[in-house]
Design a protein around this motif. Structure first.
Motif, PDB file in Angstrom:
ATOM      1  N   ASN A 118      65.295  11.064 -25.451  1.00  0.00           N
ATOM      2  CA  ASN A 118      66.249  12.142 -25.247  1.00  0.00           C
ATOM      3  C   ASN A 118      65.622  13.524 -25.220  1.00  0.00           C
ATOM      4  N   LEU A 119      64.402  13.648 -25.770  1.00  0.00           N
ATOM      5  CA  LEU A 119      63.806  14.961 -25.880  1.00  0.00           C
ATOM      6  C   LEU A 119      62.285  14.849 -25.879  1.00  0.00           C
ATOM      7  N   VAL A 120      61.713  14.806 -24.684  1.00  0.00           N
ATOM      8  CA  VAL A 120      60.255  14.847 -24.532  1.00  0.00           C
ATOM      9  C   VAL A 120      59.926  16.292 -24.175  1.00  0.00           C
ATOM     10  N   VAL A 121      59.223  16.954 -25.065  1.00  0.00           N
ATOM     11  CA  VAL A 121      58.928  18.374 -24.860  1.00  0.00           C
ATOM     12  C   VAL A 121      58.065  18.515 -23.604  1.00  0.00           C
ATOM     13  N   SER A 122      58.516  19.339 -22.672  1.00  0.00           N
ATOM     14  CA  SER A 122      57.849  19.452 -21.366  1.00  0.00           C
ATOM     15  C   SER A 122      56.410  19.945 -21.484  1.00  0.00           C
ATOM     16  N   THR A 123      56.106  20.710 -22.520  1.00  0.00           N
ATOM     17  CA  THR A 123      54.739  21.210 -22.699  1.00  0.00           C
ATOM     18  C   THR A 123      53.822  20.188 -23.352  1.00  0.00           C
ATOM     19  N   ASN A 124      54.372  19.062 -23.786  1.00  0.00           N
ATOM     20  CA  ASN A 124      53.576  17.975 -24.354  1.00  0.00           C
ATOM     21  C   ASN A 124      53.082  17.119 -23.181  1.00  0.00           C
ATOM     22  N   SER A 137      60.973   7.436 -15.904  1.00  0.00           N
ATOM     23  CA  SER A 137      61.335   8.461 -14.932  1.00  0.00           C
ATOM     24  C   SER A 137      62.021   9.596 -15.662  1.00  0.00           C
ATOM     25  N   GLU A 138      61.803  10.787 -15.181  1.00  0.00           N
ATOM     26  CA  GLU A 138      62.527  11.937 -15.690  1.00  0.00           C
ATOM     27  C   GLU A 138      63.917  11.878 -15.070  1.00  0.00           C
ATOM     28  N   VAL A 139      64.938  11.740 -15.921  1.00  0.00           N
ATOM     29  CA  VAL A 139      66.306  11.649 -15.424  1.00  0.00           C
ATOM     30  C   VAL A 139      67.113  12.902 -15.757  1.00  0.00           C
ATOM     31  N   GLY A 140      66.478  13.812 -16.460  1.00  0.00           N
ATOM     32  CA  GLY A 140      67.142  15.063 -16.786  1.00  0.00           C
ATOM     33  C   GLY A 140      66.168  16.064 -17.372  1.00  0.00           C
ATOM     34  N   ARG A 141      66.513  17.320 -17.212  1.00  0.00           N
ATOM     35  CA  ARG A 141      65.718  18.417 -17.783  1.00  0.00           C
ATOM     36  C   ARG A 141      66.688  19.331 -18.501  1.00  0.00           C
ATOM     37  N   LEU A 142      66.392  19.572 -19.770  1.00  0.00           N
ATOM     38  CA  LEU A 142      67.244  20.401 -20.616  1.00  0.00           C
ATOM     39  C   LEU A 142      66.553  21.750 -20.786  1.00  0.00           C
ATOM     40  N   PRO A 143      67.071  22.786 -20.137  1.00  0.00           N
ATOM     41  CA  PRO A 143      66.378  24.073 -20.126  1.00  0.00           C
ATOM     42  C   PRO A 143      66.377  24.784 -21.481  1.00  0.00           C
ATOM     43  N   GLY A 144      65.169  25.094 -21.941  1.00  0.00           N
ATOM     44  CA  GLY A 144      64.986  25.918 -23.129  1.00  0.00           C
ATOM     45  C   GLY A 144      65.515  25.366 -24.432  1.00  0.00           C
ATOM     46  N   VAL A 145      65.673  24.048 -24.551  1.00  0.00           N
ATOM     47  CA  VAL A 145      66.301  23.483 -25.753  1.00  0.00           C
ATOM     48  C   VAL A 145      65.339  23.269 -26.921  1.00  0.00           C
ATOM     49  N   PHE A 146      64.043  23.405 -26.689  1.00  0.00           N
ATOM     50  CA  PHE A 146      63.067  23.192 -27.752  1.00  0.00           C
ATOM     51  C   PHE A 146      62.375  24.511 -28.078  1.00  0.00           C
ATOM     52  N   ARG A 147      62.429  24.905 -29.352  1.00  0.00           N
ATOM     53  CA  ARG A 147      61.772  26.149 -29.782  1.00  0.00           C
ATOM     54  C   ARG A 147      60.320  25.866 -30.137  1.00  0.00           C
ATOM     55  N   HIS A 148      59.448  26.036 -29.159  1.00  0.00           N
ATOM     56  CA  HIS A 148      58.016  25.806 -29.361  1.00  0.00           C
ATOM     57  C   HIS A 148      57.473  26.937 -30.236  1.00  0.00           C
ATOM     58  N   PRO A 149      56.616  26.615 -31.221  1.00  0.00           N
ATOM     59  CA  PRO A 149      56.159  27.653 -32.149  1.00  0.00           C
ATOM     60  C   PRO A 149      55.291  28.737 -31.506  1.00  0.00           C
ATOM     61  N   GLU A 150      54.686  28.453 -30.366  1.00  0.00           N
ATOM     62  CA  GLU A 150      53.837  29.445 -29.697  1.00  0.00           C
ATOM     63  C   GLU A 150      54.433  29.949 -28.388  1.00  0.00           C
ATOM     64  N   ARG A 151      55.158  29.102 -27.689  1.00  0.00           N
ATOM     65  CA  ARG A 151      55.652  29.443 -26.355  1.00  0.00           C
ATOM     66  C   ARG A 151      57.113  29.846 -26.323  1.00  0.00           C
TER      67      ARG A 151
END
Length: 163
Positions: A118-124, A137-151
């Motif tokens: 449900n939540l594979v961080v795109s920067t990982n 397969s990527e079946v969805g993209r959730l914009p800005g839902v993960f607060r990355h500590p640096e990005r």
């Protein structure tokens, strides 16, 4: 890794699993879990009653752990979900790939017909590449839902594959 063994986790594995989870939690770049969880809280979560927990070991050393659980309850409980942790010193040695493949067999044996993250961080990028190479397969993209500590806010992917 040809000498890697994957087996159900036991109570004696708690210290080793904490050594896997703690750096991942503290880094805060891969899991949507609190960075300040202590050992007790993290292990209680990892070993939640619905989780089927495994460890990957070589020469008696635990190099990784994963769990499989239902992604949803009721009408969605035929789809598995999972989480994976590899010891920093073992990264790039095929441990995560072996756990991924093993988890597919585990999920099938438990009666699941598909697996969804449900939540594979795109920067990982390592995780995204691994799961893509294993048929997700990527079946969805959730914009800005993960607060990355640096990005700051980054996208998360919903990834799916049939079993």
């Amino acid at each position: 890794m040809s000498d890697l063994t994957i087996r159900p986790a036991q109570g004696r594995d708690h210290d080793a699993i904490w050594s896997l989870l703690e750096p991942i939690l503290r880094e805060g770049a891969a899991y949507a879990l609190p960075r300040d969880w202590d050992r007790e809280r993290a292990l209680a979560y990892w070993f939640s009653p619905a989780h089927h927990v495994f460890v990957a070991e070589s020469a008696g050393a635990v190099l990784g752990s994963y769990y499989v659980r239902p992604n949803q309850l009721g009408p969605g409980d035929h789809v598995a979900n999972g989480a994976y942790a590899t010891h920093p010193a073992a990264r790039g040695r095929g441990v995560a790939r072996a756990m991924g493949l093993h988890s597919f067999g585990t999920a099938r044996a438990l009666g699941f017909s598909a697996m969804q993250f449900n939540l594979v961080v795109s920067t990982n990028t390592h995780a995204v590449a691994l799961w893509t190479s294993l048929g997700f397969s990527e079946v969805g993209r959730l914009p800005g839902v993960f607060r990355h500590p640096e990005r700051g806010p980054v996208d998360a992917l919903v990834m799916h594959r049939s079993l």
